[in-house]
Design a protein around this motif. Sequence first.
Motif, PDB file in Angstrom:
ATOM      1  N   THR A  83       1.000  -1.258  -0.096  1.00 13.16           N
ATOM      2  CA  THR A  83       0.128  -0.074   0.148  1.00 13.16           C
ATOM      3  C   THR A  83       0.904   1.243   0.082  1.00 13.16           C
ATOM      4  OG1 THR A  83      -0.153   0.087   2.535  1.00 13.16           O
ATOM      5  CG2 THR A  83      -1.815  -1.293   1.333  1.00 13.16           C
ATOM      6  N   LEU A  84       0.285   2.186  -0.178  1.00 14.25           N
ATOM      7  CA  LEU A  84       1.092   3.605  -0.422  1.00 14.25           C
ATOM      8  C   LEU A  84       1.896   3.827   0.740  1.00 14.25           C
ATOM      9  CD1 LEU A  84       1.515   6.251  -1.941  1.00 14.25           C
ATOM     10  CD2 LEU A  84      -0.052   7.460  -0.485  1.00 14.25           C
ATOM     11  N   TYR A  85       1.452   3.693   2.123  1.00 15.35           N
ATOM     12  CA  TYR A  85       2.282   3.970   3.204  1.00 15.35           C
ATOM     13  C   TYR A  85       3.296   2.966   3.356  1.00 15.35           C
ATOM     14  CZ  TYR A  85      -0.991   7.853   4.448  1.00 15.35           C
ATOM     15  OH  TYR A  85      -1.801   8.901   4.411  1.00 15.35           O
ATOM     16  N   GLU A  86       3.120   1.629   3.300  1.00 15.41           N
ATOM     17  CA  GLU A  86       4.228   0.573   3.120  1.00 15.41           C
ATOM     18  C   GLU A  86       5.154   0.757   2.245  1.00 15.41           C
ATOM     19  OE1 GLU A  86       1.644  -3.321   4.340  1.00 15.41           O
ATOM     20  OE2 GLU A  86       1.467  -2.653   2.673  1.00 15.41           O
ATOM     21  N   GLY A  88       5.969   3.647   0.908  1.00 14.99           N
ATOM     22  CA  GLY A  88       6.852   4.915   1.133  1.00 14.99           C
ATOM     23  C   GLY A  88       7.868   4.481   2.309  1.00 14.99           C
ATOM     24  N   GLU A  89       7.210   3.681   3.327  1.00 16.98           N
ATOM     25  CA  GLU A  89       8.388   3.321   4.315  1.00 16.98           C
ATOM     26  C   GLU A  89       9.432   2.411   4.284  1.00 16.98           C
ATOM     27  OE1 GLU A  89       7.905   1.761   8.993  1.00 16.98           O
ATOM     28  OE2 GLU A  89       6.377   2.767   8.087  1.00 16.98           O
ATOM     29  N   GLU A 158       9.709  15.833   3.574  1.00 12.45           N
ATOM     30  CA  GLU A 158       8.679  15.412   4.644  1.00 12.45           C
ATOM     31  C   GLU A 158       9.678  15.172   5.980  1.00 12.45           C
ATOM     32  OE1 GLU A 158       4.977  13.335   2.506  1.00 12.45           O
ATOM     33  OE2 GLU A 158       6.470  12.065   3.457  1.00 12.45           O
ATOM     34  N   THR A 196       4.084  15.984   1.274  1.00  8.42           N
ATOM     35  CA  THR A 196       2.674  15.793   1.699  1.00  8.42           C
ATOM     36  C   THR A 196       2.075  16.657   2.736  1.00  8.42           C
ATOM     37  OG1 THR A 196       2.831  13.880   3.260  1.00  8.42           O
ATOM     38  CG2 THR A 196       2.368  13.143   0.959  1.00  8.42           C
ATOM     39  N   GLY A 199       2.626  14.732   5.925  1.00  9.85           N
ATOM     40  CA  GLY A 199       3.886  14.198   5.906  1.00  9.85           C
ATOM     41  C   GLY A 199       4.997  15.266   6.649  1.00  9.85           C
ATOM     42  N   GLU A 228      -6.458   6.596   3.919  1.00  5.99           N
ATOM     43  CA  GLU A 228      -6.185   6.709   5.066  1.00  5.99           C
ATOM     44  C   GLU A 228      -5.515   8.034   5.383  1.00  5.99           C
ATOM     45  OE1 GLU A 228      -5.225   2.622   3.745  1.00  5.99           O
ATOM     46  OE2 GLU A 228      -5.232   4.317   2.852  1.00  5.99           O
ATOM     47  N   GLU A 229      -5.264   8.924   4.202  1.00  4.41           N
ATOM     48  CA  GLU A 229      -4.662  10.342   4.376  1.00  4.41           C
ATOM     49  C   GLU A 229      -5.864  10.957   5.034  1.00  4.41           C
ATOM     50  OE1 GLU A 229      -3.783  14.011   1.670  1.00  4.41           O
ATOM     51  OE2 GLU A 229      -3.282  12.071   0.793  1.00  4.41           O
ATOM     52  N   SER A 290      -4.884   2.842  -4.650  1.00  7.23           N
ATOM     53  CA  SER A 290      -5.304   4.182  -4.112  1.00  7.23           C
ATOM     54  C   SER A 290      -6.782   4.686  -4.141  1.00  7.23           C
ATOM     55  CB  SER A 290      -4.332   5.106  -4.572  1.00  7.23           C
ATOM     56  OG  SER A 290      -2.890   4.898  -4.323  1.00  7.23           O
TER      57      SER A 290
END
Length: 458
Positions: A83-86, A88-89, A158, A196, A199, A228-229, A290
């Motif tokens: 997913t987007l957050y995974e 990114g991290e 960020e 973001t 962020g 989620e955002e 997304s």
Amino acid sequence: MSPTTVVRAGHILTMGPVGDVAGGAVAFADGQITAVGPFPELAGRFPGAEVVGDDHGVVLPGLVNAHTHLSEALLCGMGEDLTLYEWGERLVAPAGRHLTREMARVGALLKGAELLLSGATCVNDMFCHTNFGSEASLGAVDGLEELGLRGVVAFGPEDMAGPDRHPIGDVLAEHEALAGRCAAAGLVGFRLGVGTVLGQTDELLAASARAAREHRWAVHTHLAEVREEVVLSRLRWGRTSVERAADVGLFEVPVVAAHGIWVSGPEIALLAGAGAAVVHNPVANMILGSGVCPLGALRGAGIPVGVGTDGAASNDSQNMLEAVKVAALLQKVARLDPRAASAGDVLAMATIEGARALGLDGLVGSIEPGKRADLVRLRGDRPGLANVHDPRQQVVYCTSPADVADVWVDGARRVADGCLVGHDLAALVSASRPLAAELATRAGLGGLSRLAPRAGRS
């Protein structure tokens, strides 16, 4: 004054007031379009001109990639199930700690070449990294300038994550350095980037908005990309990220926001009232799961909407023709309505509307006398455009980079007969390989990339 060039085709899609011209041509000199009309008329007006093309194929304005991340140029083909957050991290943030200006330059050359070869002549980039002191974002300008590609570059910081928190002065210093580098580049402009809204710490977000207002810098950011955002923004501020951007004064300068998927009716009205623009990135939105951008509602509110590839770590390519096609197809299937987005809609988004989103519509985005000569000729001697029944539909649904014959940026020929001009594509690929392996290794991406060793292995 340089000699005049006349580019002819079976169809000229001007995306401007003249509309489509069958059997037409475009004349330009010194980087500026001087005339558009029927080929016999222009041939008579410019008898000594170099003529490129024939009475087949299509000529259209150069495509505008209104959102990408050249910081991801060496990171394609990983993490498809994240997913987007995974994502990114586990991928983007670790790599961002090790990006260098040379990696940025080579990556911009590599992916800029891919853009040119797919008909893009302008790119709006947000370069994201946390390797402070490297001034890596300036490398994107180095590469674009070397390639001769028109662009706008922003640094997208960020600092909510502990390891990536740096003094606000360091962040502002890179914005200043990048603005200075862009000012020295003829075809590359600058925007202040806000990676973001969610962020950034409240302190950095306030400083970013203040710097944009004080310098009158336009802004490039992301808004409402995933569900989620919205939830996390409300938990943090009691407001969505769109509302928070308004609270801190970001909309007091021109803003282009990537995605705009999870926006409510009042937020659409807020964006429209602020004169903000949105960029639809259909391929990346599909890969990351997304959501689907509400194109009809955004454009119906008068908001300029461009098309973007997004970065090479979320899209996995910089094929602009692919992004244009998918922009139409995604709307049709998501709305269960073949009329949800037409070929004309997405071509406008990828040309004049994308240019308007970036504040460049006075220069590019349509074929009109007085505008700069950013042009693409699609060849008619391949299957895609062999028999043109409807030129707009066939450009959107039938063509690929293999159909791109010639590309001019500011009147300079950057692609000729399907080949990059002034650069050896194989050499660009070779130059990127050791840097991609170095970046993947230093970022510890062994679980995602075969170019890096797995943890615990030599």
